[in-house]
Design a protein around this motif. Structure first.
Motif, PDB file in Angstrom:
ATOM      1  N   GLN A   1       0.709  -1.083  -0.072  1.00 26.27           N
ATOM      2  CA  GLN A   1      -0.382   0.028  -0.179  1.00 26.27           C
ATOM      3  C   GLN A   1       0.937   1.265   0.006  1.00 26.27           C
ATOM      4  O   GLN A   1       2.505   1.082   0.828  1.00 26.27           O
ATOM      5  N   ILE A   2       0.930   2.035  -0.352  1.00 31.15           N
ATOM      6  CA  ILE A   2       0.779   3.284  -0.295  1.00 31.15           C
ATOM      7  C   ILE A   2       0.241   4.840  -0.370  1.00 31.15           C
ATOM      8  O   ILE A   2      -1.039   4.676  -1.419  1.00 31.15           O
ATOM      9  N   SER A   3       0.082   5.696  -0.289  1.00 33.39           N
ATOM     10  CA  SER A   3      -0.661   7.055  -0.244  1.00 33.39           C
ATOM     11  C   SER A   3      -0.188   7.988  -1.042  1.00 33.39           C
ATOM     12  O   SER A   3       1.132   8.048  -1.071  1.00 33.39           O
ATOM     13  N   TYR A   4      -1.169   9.400  -1.361  1.00 35.16           N
ATOM     14  CA  TYR A   4      -1.176   9.758  -2.086  1.00 35.16           C
ATOM     15  C   TYR A   4      -2.065  10.360  -1.957  1.00 35.16           C
ATOM     16  O   TYR A   4      -3.405  10.572  -1.660  1.00 35.16           O
ATOM     17  N   GLY A   5      -1.267  12.580  -1.149  1.00 32.91           N
ATOM     18  CA  GLY A   5      -2.634  13.509  -1.287  1.00 32.91           C
ATOM     19  C   GLY A   5      -1.963  14.762  -2.007  1.00 32.91           C
ATOM     20  O   GLY A   5      -1.010  15.139  -2.484  1.00 32.91           O
ATOM     21  N   GLY A   6      -3.425  15.278  -1.933  1.00 31.19           N
ATOM     22  CA  GLY A   6      -3.406  16.822  -2.063  1.00 31.19           C
ATOM     23  C   GLY A   6      -3.702  17.014  -3.301  1.00 31.19           C
ATOM     24  O   GLY A   6      -4.541  15.863  -4.354  1.00 31.19           O
ATOM     25  N   PRO A   7      -3.837  18.070  -4.271  1.00 28.34           N
ATOM     26  CA  PRO A   7      -4.399  18.948  -5.635  1.00 28.34           C
ATOM     27  C   PRO A   7      -3.667  17.847  -6.633  1.00 28.34           C
ATOM     28  O   PRO A   7      -2.743  17.352  -6.433  1.00 28.34           O
ATOM     29  N   GLY A   8      -4.699  16.321  -7.556  1.00 28.79           N
ATOM     30  CA  GLY A   8      -4.145  15.688  -8.212  1.00 28.79           C
ATOM     31  C   GLY A   8      -3.498  14.181  -7.495  1.00 28.79           C
ATOM     32  O   GLY A   8      -2.905  13.004  -8.633  1.00 28.79           O
ATOM     33  N   ALA A   9      -4.234  14.168  -6.087  1.00 24.66           N
ATOM     34  CA  ALA A   9      -3.828  12.719  -5.711  1.00 24.66           C
ATOM     35  C   ALA A   9      -4.159  10.705  -6.688  1.00 24.66           C
ATOM     36  O   ALA A   9      -3.514  10.980  -6.475  1.00 24.66           O
ATOM     37  N   LEU A  10      -5.555  11.732  -6.903  1.00 28.52           N
ATOM     38  CA  LEU A  10      -6.251  11.058  -7.876  1.00 28.52           C
ATOM     39  C   LEU A  10      -5.376  10.278  -8.879  1.00 28.52           C
ATOM     40  O   LEU A  10      -5.679   9.393  -9.125  1.00 28.52           O
TER      41      LEU A  10
ATOM     42  N   ARG B   1      -2.179  10.895  -9.628  1.00 34.53           N
ATOM     43  CA  ARG B   1      -0.999   9.545  -9.470  1.00 34.53           C
ATOM     44  C   ARG B   1      -1.174   8.605  -8.287  1.00 34.53           C
ATOM     45  O   ARG B   1      -0.589   7.931  -9.074  1.00 34.53           O
ATOM     46  N   ALA B   2      -2.899   8.793  -7.466  1.00 35.33           N
ATOM     47  CA  ALA B   2      -2.761   6.622  -7.684  1.00 35.33           C
ATOM     48  C   ALA B   2      -2.716   5.742  -8.596  1.00 35.33           C
ATOM     49  O   ALA B   2      -2.622   4.758  -8.591  1.00 35.33           O
TER      50      ALA B   2
END
Lengths: 107, 452
Positions: free
Chosen positions: B328-337, B339-340
């Motif tokens: 598992q790894i997380s992405y956050g902030g604008p554009g997170a989706l 990048r995920a």
């Protein structure tokens, strides 16, 4: 004609046995139960979960419990191998009932 | 009229302990029942037993007993109400579990406590290789991967232990409601084919078997269904009469709520056809059940019925079924989706390029589509602030499964911008299938040895 989310009329709990899920839908008020009986058909529930169901596992079934103003939906195959083998984050499918409450019923 | 007070001290193996202690202390109970076996718990416990012949019972058995046995002793010594304990915490090793209970009783200075173990559910040695499982495979085809085979026993073995005056009854696999039906059968002397009463007693067991799930646990939805004091949730008890009529309640002052809504949710939980809830004791019929509030947090349950019990017993078969690797790894902030989503595509492509041998793989975005799929997940308006990629795959070999989490982890330095909080894990899959055996192939046996 207005529409409301099922969540305003009913509550729900999800159980699992093997790779089959059962989801209860219980009217808060007895007067709304006929609306559930009319509109919340097995076909409607199957369409809502179409992406998750396995057509080979059999059709969604609906049971009626009028004394407690409830419906019980049985969804075979939705747990993809069941709790013990599933790769899903929620292998029990515990969160499925909450998704059902997003269905809209006509008032 | 004689009534019986039965409390529920656990709804699963890892459940909270203080609510059980509260019931033992203040519930004026005759029986406290701990239901602690999920579908594959015995298979896992059997693996523990293979590594250590004394192991294979519930990891919380010792702590639970240390906390509640003093109340069993209090009941005996005060000459007031007698409290007895029934539990399936014996899992894969009821005999060893019973020895542990006797050891704890001795450690606490409680003498003369009678502890019974119930065996007979383990039918591994009796299986025929040609027998067909519900998943289409034969028992023989599992070969050395076969770990355990346990019959769901009914109430009768526990009744026999109670007749032998046991204070504590420790079982392996017993159908959950049967743990609660047994004291009703024993105390009220119901006939084994009194299907209507057995159906009512089974309803009580079914309502109690998940403990907090009928007292407001697993129920709260703020603003729609509020529950007071969930952190101090009380566990349920039932006061039952000889006709099988019951009122569900909890200790006054404990947290949670009991009303027709919580009772109805629990009645339908894990039920398919409400007219035919199959247990080893009875085919129970819940279709005519109704609930009525008799006092705050006290609900009467009535209208259950029953028909003849099934002629076969369900056998749960545990077997090893490869490995699941996960990352598992997380992405956050604008554009997170975005990048995920890119990260997901990269990992799936990498698994192909590097030739990881997978039986099945699943890649999902927690926060978007992991619980209900993309069609429902995309009903949300607006993009989520943070998304977590989860990739899980099933492999025959452990070494292959390890590579899945590794590929996710490499996104740190090789993947899209700003990934954080990567984790990876590998676990062995202990799968469960079932088959049916004729009732007379399974022989429950009670082992009662007085504590020293």
């Amino acid at each position: 004609m207005s529409a409301v989310k099922l969540r305003e009329l009913a509550h729900s709990r999800t159980g699992d046995k093997g790779d089959t899920s059962n989801i209860s839908v219980i009217a808060f008020k007895a007067e709304d139960y006929p609306r559930l009986l009319d509109q919340l058909t097995a076909e409607r529930v199957a369409a809502h979960f179409a992406e998750l169901l396995d057509p080979k596992a059999g059709a969604v079934r609906r049971y009626e419990l009028p004394n407690v103003q409830a419906l019980n939906f049985v969804l075979p195959g939705i747990l993809k191998g069941g709790v013990t083998r599933s790769l899903a984050l929620d292998a029990h499918g515990k969160a499925l009932g909450a998704a059902l409450l997003d269905i809209e019923l006509e008032m | 009229m004689k009534t019986l007070r039965i409390g529920s001290g656990a709804g699963y193996s890892g459940d909270r302990i203080e609510p059980a202690v509260e019931l033992a202390d203040k519930g004026a109970l005759d029986y406290l029942v701990f239901e602690c076996l999920a579908e594959r718990t015995i298979a896992l416990a059997q693996q523990a037993r293979l590594a250590n012949p004394e192991a294979g019972y519930d990891p919380l058995l010792s702590e639970r007993m240390r906390r509640v046995l003093p109340f069993v002793a209090r009941g005996r010594e005060s000459g007031q109400k007698r409290l007895r304990i029934i539990s399936n915490m014996g899992a894969a090793n009821p005999l060893s579990a019973a020895r542990e209970v006797r050891r704890i009783a001795a450690e606490l200075g409680l003498h003369g406590l009678k502890v019974a173990a119930l065996t007979g559910d383990d039918v591994l040695a009796q299986l025929n290789p040609e027998q067909l499982l519900d998943n289409g495979a034969t028992v023989g085809s599992l070969g050395e991967r076969l770990v355990s085979a346990n019959a769901y026993l009914g109430a009768e073995g526990i009744v026999e232990a109670l007749q032998a005056d046991a204070d504590v009854v420790i079982t392996g696999r017993v159908a959950d409601p049967s743990l609660f039906l047994a004291p009703q059968l024993f105390e009220f002397g119901w006939a084994q084919d009194d299907w209507a009463r057995l159906g009512r007693g089974t309803l009580i067991g079914h309502l109690l078997e998940c403990a907090g799930q009928i007292t407001g646990g697993y129920f709260a939805d703020p603003g729609v269904k509020d529950v007071a004091d969930l952190a101090r949730l009380g566990f349920p008890l039932a006061e039952v009469d000889a006709q099988g009529r019951a009122v569900i309640g909890k200790v006054p002052g404990s947290g949670g709520r009991i009303d027709t809504a919580t009772c109805t949710e629990q009645m339908i939980y894990e039920v398919h056809d409400p007219k035919a809830y199959l247990t080893p004791d009875v085919t129970a019929d819940f279709s005519g059940v109704s609930f009525s509030v008799v006092a705050p947090n006290e609900v009467r349950a009535e209208g259950a019925d029953g028909r003849a019990r099934p002629q076969t017993l369900k056998i749960s078969v545990g077997y090893l079924d490869g490995w699941i690797g996960e990352g598992q790894i997380s992405y956050g902030g604008p554009g997170a989706l975005g990048r995920a989503q890119l990260a997901r595509d990269v990992v799936l492509e990498r698994l192909k390029i590097t030739g990881v041998v997978l039986d099945d793989v699943r890649a999902e975005l927690i926060g978007l589509d992991s619980l209900h799929g993309a069609a429902l997940g995309l009903r949300t308006s607006g993009e989520p602030w943070e998304v977590r990629l989860r990739v899980a795959g099933r492999c025959a070999d452990r070494a292959e499964a390890v590579r899945i989490g590794n590929e996710v982890e490499t996104l740190y330095t090789n993947g899209p911008y700003g990934g954080g909080g990567a984790t990876k894990s590998v676990r062995q899959v202990v799968a469960v299938a079932s088959l049916l055996l004729p009732r007379d192939a399974v022989k429950p046996r009670v082992h009662l040895e007085d504590a020293s």
